[in-house]
Enzyme design. Structure first.
Site, short mmCIF file in Angstrom:
data_model
loop_
_atom_site.label_atom_id
_atom_site.label_comp_id
_atom_site.label_asym_id
_atom_site.label_seq_id
_atom_site.Cartn_x
_atom_site.Cartn_y
_atom_site.Cartn_z
N LYS A 127 19.98 5.79 -2.36
CA LYS A 127 19.14 4.95 -1.51
C LYS A 127 19.64 3.52 -1.63
O LYS A 127 20.23 3.15 -2.65
CB LYS A 127 17.68 5.02 -1.96
P1 NAD Z 1 10.14 2.13 10.69
O1 NAD Z 1 10.52 0.77 10.21
O2 NAD Z 1 10.72 2.66 11.95
O3 NAD Z 1 8.55 2.21 10.85
C1 NAD Z 1 7.67 1.83 9.84
C2 NAD Z 1 6.28 1.67 10.40
O4 NAD Z 1 5.40 1.30 9.32
C3 NAD Z 1 6.17 0.52 11.42
O5 NAD Z 1 5.15 0.83 12.35
C4 NAD Z 1 5.73 -0.66 10.53
O6 NAD Z 1 5.06 -1.68 11.27
C5 NAD Z 1 4.80 0.04 9.57
N1 NAD Z 1 4.67 -0.69 8.30
C6 NAD Z 1 5.63 -1.40 7.65
N2 NAD Z 1 5.09 -1.96 6.55
C7 NAD Z 1 3.80 -1.58 6.50
C8 NAD Z 1 2.73 -1.85 5.62
N3 NAD Z 1 2.89 -2.65 4.56
N4 NAD Z 1 1.51 -1.27 5.88
C9 NAD Z 1 1.35 -0.49 6.96
N5 NAD Z 1 2.30 -0.21 7.85
C10 NAD Z 1 3.53 -0.76 7.61
O7 NAD Z 1 10.44 3.10 9.43
P2 NAD Z 1 10.63 4.66 9.46
O8 NAD Z 1 12.08 4.96 9.50
O9 NAD Z 1 9.72 5.27 10.46
O10 NAD Z 1 10.15 5.03 7.97
C11 NAD Z 1 8.78 5.21 7.65
C12 NAD Z 1 8.65 5.96 6.35
O11 NAD Z 1 9.30 7.24 6.46
C13 NAD Z 1 9.28 5.30 5.13
O12 NAD Z 1 8.51 5.57 3.98
C14 NAD Z 1 10.62 5.98 5.01
O13 NAD Z 1 11.14 5.94 3.69
C15 NAD Z 1 10.24 7.39 5.41
N6 NAD Z 1 11.36 8.21 5.88
C16 NAD Z 1 12.10 7.85 6.96
C17 NAD Z 1 13.13 8.66 7.40
C18 NAD Z 1 13.93 8.34 8.64
O14 NAD Z 1 14.71 9.21 9.05
N7 NAD Z 1 13.78 7.19 9.25
C19 NAD Z 1 13.44 9.84 6.71
C20 NAD Z 1 12.66 10.20 5.61
C21 NAD Z 1 11.61 9.37 5.22
#
Ligand code: NAD
Length: 437
Positions: A127
């Site tokens: 990561k």
């Molecule tokens: P992203 O940046 O596209 O979206 C994140 C969302 O969460 C946004 O709506 C943002 O405004 C909101 N957010 C950010 N900080 C926040 C807070 N403090 N409180 C509430 N909401 C908040 O990110 P993503 O890629 O959708 O990732 C979201 C989660 O999924 C993360 O935990 C990430 O590790 C996990 N994840 C993502 C992937 C991927 O393929 N993108 C894969 C596995 C896990």
């Protein structure tokens, strides 16, 4: 020997000095406690247990970053942690967030190791992250910080070495800049250095929605176990980003009522179901959900306690703790985000009969299609969206049912069962490879 003293003994073997480990933060402690609890249940070999508690490689960089006004230059911290090099190249996202630190990235790398092993993918966990508020960056600043961070970690990434992907605050465009920076240095195009790329430069069909699609597949399977049909459920999703937005749209497409969603600034609630097409149109004009007319404004903490059948955290870690676990009103919790639930909350939810599909299974769809993207790139042979989605569903359903049967056989939670599955595969591989020299 009691289980507590066995755990202390392993801990002491790692920490012989009095000073804290560099990555010792609450999130790292959560990841290690999960490992420790599971290792005890599995009666894991003490040498392998000790080895898995720490990352194999951790890179910390600091670099200058010029803001658009030219005279402002900030020193920014970046991280890339490779937890496990036993299984193949390492794999894991890069996040941009103002709270990123070495402990957080280490915990996330560890979870990536278990996740890849649960899915049977030939990767160890990694990561990365940059400690910056992504909402403060203009597009040109985002590009500049990405290219500089890439050049800082260029020696440790590569298609056979360590392959980044999008995570919180990063997306396909950021991956394109990483790929371009890496390729410029090598002198030829190296699409395989990242996954989650746009299709035009070697990305895979279906990657953008893969994490959300996998989470929904898990919600369907776990719902079946509970007699809860997704199509007849009220769903709340925290975080309406790449993952959460897809989760909400797919749940809606299957007939569910999405009653709550949120972003970093707050959430929306509509007991009759939100009009997601309207929300998406609103977001194209306004960056945040706040002000959307067809729902009541709620805070992120109120959102988690809304009445619903299925709650899907898809934003950040440490959202469900002993402070609010007793107040949750869902029957099923599907962790699309990484690390949203802490150990105290896990115990409370368990005692309340709320089923939790853990992050290392629920959000494994992303790395699974990243693996497909990597394979397609190596073969220079690309699959249709249907082929990608069908293969994803097949793998995630298989993993879900393997985990569920371990849970039933051993009488443990789905989280513990998933950890057992992942750690078991890694321990077997470590035993096969033996020890050098
Ligand atoms: P992203 O940046 O596209 O979206 C994140 C969302 O969460 C946004 O709506 C943002 O405004 C909101 N957010 C950010 N900080 C926040 C807070 N403090 N409180 C509430 N909401 C908040 O990110 P993503 O890629 O959708 O990732 C979201 C989660 O999924 C993360 O935990 C990430 O590790 C996990 N994840 C993502 C992937 C991927 O393929 N993108 C894969 C596995 C896990």
């Amino acid at each position: 020997m009691t289980s507590e003293s066995r755990r202390d003994e392993i801990g002491e073997r790692v920490v012989r000095a009095k000073s804290k480990l560099e990555w010792d933060t609450p999130m790292y402690q959560l990841a290690v406690s999960q490992l420790d609890q599971t290792a005890e249940i599995m009666n894991l070999d003490a040498n392998i247990w000790e080895r898995l508690r720490t990352p194999q490689r951790a890179h910390v960089v600091s670099f200058p970053f010029r803001r658009d006004d030219y005279d402002t230059v900030e020193t920014v911290f970046g991280y890339r942690v490779q937890h496990l090099l036993t299984m193949g190249p390492t794999k894991g996202g890069i996040r941009y967030d103002e709270d990123v630190n070495l402990g957080e990235v280490t915990a996330l790398a560890m979870w990536m190791s278990w996740k890849c092993a649960i899915m049977g993918l030939p990767f160890g966990g990694a990561k990365g992250g940059v400690r910056i508020d992504p909402n403060s960056l203009s597009l040109t600043e985002l590009q500049r910080i990405t290219r500089r961070f890439t050049s800082e970690i260029i020696e440790v990434i590569g298609p056979d070495r360590d392959i980044p992907a999008p995570d919180l605050g990063t997306d396909g465009q950021v991956m394109s800049w990483i790929m371009d920076t890496y390729s410029q240095q090598k002198g030829y195009a190296v699409p395989g250095v990242v996954t989650g790329k746009p299709i035009e430069i070697g990305g895979s069909e279906g990657r953008l929605e893969a994490t959300g699609r996998g989470a929904i597949a898990c919600a369907v399977e776990a719902g079946r176990r509970l007699g809860l049909s997704l199509g007849e459920s009220a769903v709340v999703v925290q975080g309406y980003g790449e993952v959460g937005g897809t989760v909400a749209r797919l749940a809606r497409a299957l007939g569910a009522k999405v009653v709550g969603i949120s972003d970093v600034k707050g959430g929306l609630y509509n007991a009759s179901g939100l009009n997601l097409a309207g929300v998406d149109a609103w977001l194209r004009e306004n960056r945040f959900l706040s002000g959307f007319p067809d729902g009541d404004g709620v805070t992120n903490s109120e959102l988690l306690e809304l009445p619903c059948d299925i709650l899907i955290p898809a934003a950040i870690q440490n959202q469900i703790t002993k402070r609010n676990a007793s107040a949750l009103q869902c029957h099923l919790l599907v962790e699309a985000a990484n690390g949203p639930t802490d150990l105290d909350a896990d115990a409370i939810l368990d005692s309340r009969g709320i089923t939790v599909v853990p992050d290392i299974l629920a959000n494994a769809g992303g790395v699974t299609v990243s693996y497909f993207e990597w394979v397609q790139g190596l073969q220079q042979f690309f699959w249709t969206e249907k082929e990608v989605n069908d293969r994803l569903i097949e793998l995630i359903q298989r993993a879900y049912h393997e985990v569920e049967s371990i849970a039933d056989r051993r009488g443990v939670s789905l989280r513990t069962a998933a950890l057992i599955r992942g750690i078991e595969r890694i321990a077997d591989a470590k035993r096969r490879r033996g020890l050098f020299p």
